[in-house]
Design a protein around this motif. Structure first.
Motif, short mmCIF file in Angstrom:
data_model
loop_
_atom_site.label_atom_id
_atom_site.label_comp_id
_atom_site.label_asym_id
_atom_site.label_seq_id
_atom_site.Cartn_x
_atom_site.Cartn_y
_atom_site.Cartn_z
N PHE A 51 36.78 1.46 1.68
CA PHE A 51 36.33 0.28 1.09
C PHE A 51 36.12 0.31 -0.49
O PHE A 51 35.39 1.34 -0.77
CB PHE A 51 35.02 -0.14 1.68
N THR A 52 36.66 -0.30 -1.21
CA THR A 52 36.68 -0.15 -2.76
C THR A 52 36.07 -1.58 -3.36
O THR A 52 36.24 -2.55 -2.57
CB THR A 52 38.01 0.06 -3.24
N VAL A 58 38.77 -9.00 -3.72
CA VAL A 58 39.99 -9.33 -3.10
C VAL A 58 39.71 -10.10 -1.77
O VAL A 58 40.22 -11.06 -1.28
CB VAL A 58 41.21 -8.64 -3.23
N ARG A 59 38.97 -9.10 -0.95
CA ARG A 59 38.99 -9.46 0.43
C ARG A 59 37.80 -10.23 0.96
O ARG A 59 37.74 -10.78 2.02
CB ARG A 59 39.18 -8.43 1.28
N ASP A 64 35.18 -16.17 0.16
CA ASP A 64 33.93 -16.63 0.60
C ASP A 64 33.29 -16.06 1.69
O ASP A 64 32.57 -16.60 2.47
CB ASP A 64 33.89 -18.15 0.33
N ARG A 65 33.76 -14.83 1.94
CA ARG A 65 33.03 -14.21 3.22
C ARG A 65 31.59 -13.76 3.00
O ARG A 65 31.06 -13.42 1.87
CB ARG A 65 33.96 -13.02 3.55
N ASP A 66 30.79 -13.96 4.04
CA ASP A 66 29.39 -13.57 3.75
C ASP A 66 28.89 -12.13 3.73
O ASP A 66 29.36 -11.33 4.62
CB ASP A 66 28.66 -14.13 5.12
N LEU A 67 28.68 -11.50 2.57
CA LEU A 67 28.29 -10.00 2.61
C LEU A 67 27.34 -9.50 3.64
O LEU A 67 27.38 -8.40 3.94
CB LEU A 67 27.59 -9.91 1.36
N HIS A 68 26.42 -10.26 4.17
CA HIS A 68 25.47 -9.92 5.23
C HIS A 68 26.02 -9.85 6.51
O HIS A 68 25.32 -9.03 7.24
CB HIS A 68 24.25 -10.81 5.05
N MET A 76 38.21 -3.58 4.98
CA MET A 76 38.48 -2.39 4.39
C MET A 76 40.05 -2.16 4.06
O MET A 76 40.69 -2.91 4.88
CB MET A 76 38.18 -1.08 5.29
N THR A 77 40.63 -1.23 3.38
CA THR A 77 41.80 -0.64 3.55
C THR A 77 41.99 0.22 4.61
O THR A 77 41.39 1.18 4.44
CB THR A 77 42.31 -0.17 2.07
#
Length: 100
Positions: A51-52, A58-59, A64-68, A76-77
């Protein structure tokens, strides 16, 4: 430096690791605290992804994905290309460039 082994270049630096079910929020906080741009995602002892900062932008952010609630496994790649620690750092950089 390019002719040194990956082992010698990376040895002084501790790689960050997290489980696939780690939230993006937790991973980003860990990355920020250690001032690094990536975390290796391990399922037990098996590398399953990376995970970078780019994955974050980008992902996660761009969609607009929720970080929590979003887990690393989702963004992840997966199955990153790896090299043997005895390979030269220059060769590793070439593979990184070729494989994005």
């Amino acid at each position: 430096m390019l002719s040194e082994s990956v082992r010698n270049v990376m040895e002084p630096h501790r790689l960050l690791v997290a489980a696939p079910d780690t939230t993006v929020s937790a991973a980003v906080k860990l990355m920020a605290s250690k001032k690094v741009g990536a975390v290796m995602v391990l399922d037990g002892t098996r590398l399953v992804g990376i995970f970078t900062e780019r994955d974050l932008v980008v992902r996660v952010v761009a969609h607009d994905r929720d970080l929590h609630t979003t887990r690393l496994a989702e963004v992840m790649t997966k199955s990153p290309v790896t090299v043997d620690p005895g390979e030269t750092f220059g060769y590793a950089l070439l593979l990184m460039h070729e494989n994005g």
